[in-house]
Design a protein around this motif. Structure first.
Motif, PDB file in Angstrom:
ATOM      1  N   ILE A  84      18.244  34.316 -18.890  1.00 53.44           N
ATOM      2  CA  ILE A  84      19.662  34.299 -19.262  1.00 53.44           C
ATOM      3  C   ILE A  84      20.363  32.996 -18.850  1.00 53.44           C
ATOM      4  N   CYS A  85      19.854  32.353 -17.818  1.00 51.65           N
ATOM      5  CA  CYS A  85      20.519  31.151 -17.295  1.00 51.65           C
ATOM      6  C   CYS A  85      19.713  29.871 -17.533  1.00 51.65           C
ATOM      7  N   GLU A  86      18.714  29.916 -18.391  1.00 48.35           N
ATOM      8  CA  GLU A  86      17.810  28.767 -18.530  1.00 48.35           C
ATOM      9  C   GLU A  86      18.476  27.491 -19.034  1.00 48.35           C
ATOM     10  N   LYS A  87      19.666  27.591 -19.602  1.00 46.58           N
ATOM     11  CA  LYS A  87      20.393  26.380 -20.013  1.00 46.58           C
ATOM     12  C   LYS A  87      20.919  25.615 -18.798  1.00 46.58           C
ATOM     13  N   HIS A  88      20.991  26.315 -17.666  1.00 49.34           N
ATOM     14  CA  HIS A  88      21.610  25.741 -16.478  1.00 49.34           C
ATOM     15  C   HIS A  88      20.628  25.448 -15.347  1.00 49.34           C
ATOM     16  N   ILE A  89      19.607  26.289 -15.207  1.00 46.55           N
ATOM     17  CA  ILE A  89      18.650  26.152 -14.096  1.00 46.55           C
ATOM     18  C   ILE A  89      17.250  26.548 -14.555  1.00 46.55           C
ATOM     19  N   GLU A  90      16.285  26.313 -13.704  1.00 48.93           N
ATOM     20  CA  GLU A  90      14.910  26.733 -13.982  1.00 48.93           C
ATOM     21  C   GLU A  90      14.736  28.182 -13.544  1.00 48.93           C
ATOM     22  N   PRO A  91      14.610  29.128 -14.489  1.00 45.55           N
ATOM     23  CA  PRO A  91      14.501  30.531 -14.108  1.00 45.55           C
ATOM     24  C   PRO A  91      13.187  30.842 -13.374  1.00 45.55           C
TER      25      PRO A  91
ATOM     26  N   VAL B 252      12.014  30.065  -1.288  1.00 46.06           N
ATOM     27  CA  VAL B 252      11.820  31.356  -1.955  1.00 46.06           C
ATOM     28  C   VAL B 252      11.573  31.138  -3.446  1.00 46.06           C
ATOM     29  N   HIS B 253      12.261  30.181  -4.047  1.00 47.21           N
ATOM     30  CA  HIS B 253      12.050  29.854  -5.461  1.00 47.21           C
ATOM     31  C   HIS B 253      10.581  29.489  -5.704  1.00 47.21           C
ATOM     32  N   GLN B 254      10.000  28.746  -4.764  1.00 42.93           N
ATOM     33  CA  GLN B 254       8.601  28.333  -4.910  1.00 42.93           C
ATOM     34  C   GLN B 254       7.624  29.461  -4.608  1.00 42.93           C
ATOM     35  N   SER B 255       7.898  30.246  -3.558  1.00 39.93           N
ATOM     36  CA  SER B 255       6.948  31.290  -3.146  1.00 39.93           C
ATOM     37  C   SER B 255       7.101  32.574  -3.955  1.00 39.93           C
ATOM     38  N   GLY B 256       8.315  32.840  -4.447  1.00 41.12           N
ATOM     39  CA  GLY B 256       8.567  34.096  -5.144  1.00 41.12           C
ATOM     40  C   GLY B 256       8.738  35.277  -4.201  1.00 41.12           C
ATOM     41  N   ILE B 257       8.783  35.009  -2.900  1.00 36.31           N
ATOM     42  CA  ILE B 257       8.919  36.062  -1.889  1.00 36.31           C
ATOM     43  C   ILE B 257      10.334  35.990  -1.321  1.00 36.31           C
ATOM     44  N   PRO B 258      11.134  37.061  -1.486  1.00 39.50           N
ATOM     45  CA  PRO B 258      12.513  37.006  -1.012  1.00 39.50           C
ATOM     46  C   PRO B 258      12.608  36.857   0.498  1.00 39.50           C
ATOM     47  N   TRP B 259      13.581  36.111   0.934  1.00 35.63           N
ATOM     48  CA  TRP B 259      13.858  35.890   2.360  1.00 35.63           C
ATOM     49  C   TRP B 259      12.642  35.321   3.085  1.00 35.63           C
TER      50      TRP B 259
ATOM     51  N   PRO C  57      19.892  28.548  -7.614  1.00 37.95           N
ATOM     52  CA  PRO C  57      20.970  27.971  -8.415  1.00 37.95           C
ATOM     53  C   PRO C  57      21.043  26.449  -8.405  1.00 37.95           C
ATOM     54  N   GLY C  58      20.277  25.790  -7.549  1.00 38.96           N
ATOM     55  CA  GLY C  58      20.327  24.339  -7.458  1.00 38.96           C
ATOM     56  C   GLY C  58      21.073  23.879  -6.223  1.00 38.96           C
ATOM     57  N   LYS C  59      20.992  22.586  -5.978  1.00 44.57           N
ATOM     58  CA  LYS C  59      21.579  21.979  -4.792  1.00 44.57           C
ATOM     59  C   LYS C  59      23.008  21.552  -5.068  1.00 44.57           C
ATOM     60  N   GLY C  60      23.885  21.812  -4.090  1.00 41.67           N
ATOM     61  CA  GLY C  60      25.273  21.362  -4.156  1.00 41.67           C
ATOM     62  C   GLY C  60      25.510  20.270  -3.130  1.00 41.67           C
ATOM     63  N   LYS C  61      26.766  19.906  -2.917  1.00 39.15           N
ATOM     64  CA  LYS C  61      27.104  18.848  -1.959  1.00 39.15           C
ATOM     65  C   LYS C  61      26.796  19.248  -0.525  1.00 39.15           C
ATOM     66  N   SER C  62      27.056  20.509  -0.189  1.00 43.59           N
ATOM     67  CA  SER C  62      26.806  20.956   1.185  1.00 43.59           C
ATOM     68  C   SER C  62      26.001  22.253   1.170  1.00 43.59           C
ATOM     69  N   GLY C  63      24.786  22.178   0.712  1.00 46.83           N
ATOM     70  CA  GLY C  63      23.930  23.365   0.614  1.00 46.83           C
ATOM     71  C   GLY C  63      23.686  23.725  -0.835  1.00 46.83           C
ATOM     72  N   ASP C  64      23.176  24.926  -1.026  1.00 48.29           N
ATOM     73  CA  ASP C  64      22.874  25.388  -2.376  1.00 48.29           C
ATOM     74  C   ASP C  64      24.154  25.737  -3.134  1.00 48.29           C
ATOM     75  N   LEU C  65      24.068  25.655  -4.450  1.00 51.47           N
ATOM     76  CA  LEU C  65      25.184  26.070  -5.301  1.00 51.47           C
ATOM     77  C   LEU C  65      25.372  27.581  -5.195  1.00 51.47           C
ATOM     78  N   PRO C  66      26.527  28.083  -5.610  1.00 53.41           N
ATOM     79  CA  PRO C  66      26.724  29.540  -5.614  1.00 53.41           C
ATOM     80  C   PRO C  66      25.736  30.214  -6.570  1.00 53.41           C
ATOM     81  N   PRO C  67      25.499  31.500  -6.370  1.00 53.34           N
ATOM     82  CA  PRO C  67      24.611  32.211  -7.302  1.00 53.34           C
ATOM     83  C   PRO C  67      25.190  32.190  -8.719  1.00 53.34           C
ATOM     84  N   ARG C  68      24.321  32.174  -9.697  1.00 52.17           N
ATOM     85  CA  ARG C  68      24.752  32.236 -11.092  1.00 52.17           C
ATOM     86  C   ARG C  68      25.488  33.554 -11.316  1.00 52.17           C
ATOM     87  N   LYS C  69      26.522  33.517 -12.134  1.00 50.94           N
ATOM     88  CA  LYS C  69      27.360  34.701 -12.351  1.00 50.94           C
ATOM     89  C   LYS C  69      26.780  35.688 -13.368  1.00 50.94           C
TER      90      LYS C  69
END
Length: 187
Positions: free
Chosen positions: A13-20, A43-50, A85-97
């Motif tokens: 659903i969000c592939e226009k914005h990030i790598e799902p 977690v994005h790389q491992s697929g294991i939450p937390w 969600p990708g990297k922001g200025k001070s940490g990760d971006l907010p979760p996709r809505k």
């Protein structure tokens, strides 16, 4: 439930914005749901939450082993955004809505054994508690008893929040014992 989880893992659903690469762990029998922000890079790389420093801290707060935490009969893990969600200025971006409105209700509808939902951070708290949140995350967490027995609110267990923890010693003295008691009782 398996069909729903498969659909989520295939979601783009969000592939226009990030790598799902959706990350979700749950089953029909999950007793405790953890709603956090979104996966980080590890977690994005491992697929294991937390599966990172925040996850280690969260398991410490909960006083559970890795085996208990990753047993989906115990914990369902449903982030606000299922993908990094990708990297922001001070940490990760907010979760996709897109994720929570698309997937949370169908998931929770399938999970009839849920006895507690742990809302980690302001994104989860704002989404689930709506106008019942306080003006700050600190005030919301201080008022945690108002949201029981359905919800328990926590700050994010990120190492970046060590200053928040130092400034708010009541959290470890008051909130964590209640959290641990509830988790122990439910498991």
């Amino acid at each position: 439930m398996e069909n729903l989880l498969r659909k989520i893992k295939e979601c783009k659903i969000c592939e226009k914005h990030i790598e799902p690469n959706p990350v979700v762990f749950a089953n029909k029998k999950s007793k405790i749901i953890i709603v956090g922000q979104a996966p980080g890079t590890k977690v994005h790389q491992s697929g294991i939450p937390w599966d990172d420093a925040s996850g280690k801290q969260l398991r410490k707060w909960l006083e559970v082993t890795d085996e208990q935490f990753y047993d989906t009969n115990n914990f369902g893990i449903i982030p606000m955004g299922f993908c990094y969600p990708g990297k922001g200025k001070s940490g990760d971006l907010p979760p996709r809505k897109e994720c929570a409105p698309q997937w949370h209700q169908p998931l929770l509808k399938e999970m009839s054994n849920v006895q507690l939902i742990i809302l980690i951070g302001m994104y989860a708290q704002n989404y689930y508690l709506k106008d019942k949140t306080k003006s700050t995350l600190t005030e919301t967490v201080k008022a945690f008893e108002e949201y029981l027995p359905n919800y328990l609110v926590l700050p994010h267990p990120s190492p970046r929040n060590r200053f928040w923890l130092t400034k708010n010693p009541w959290f470890e003295k008051v909130v964590l014992p209640q959290l641990r008691g509830l988790v122990k009782e439910l498991l």
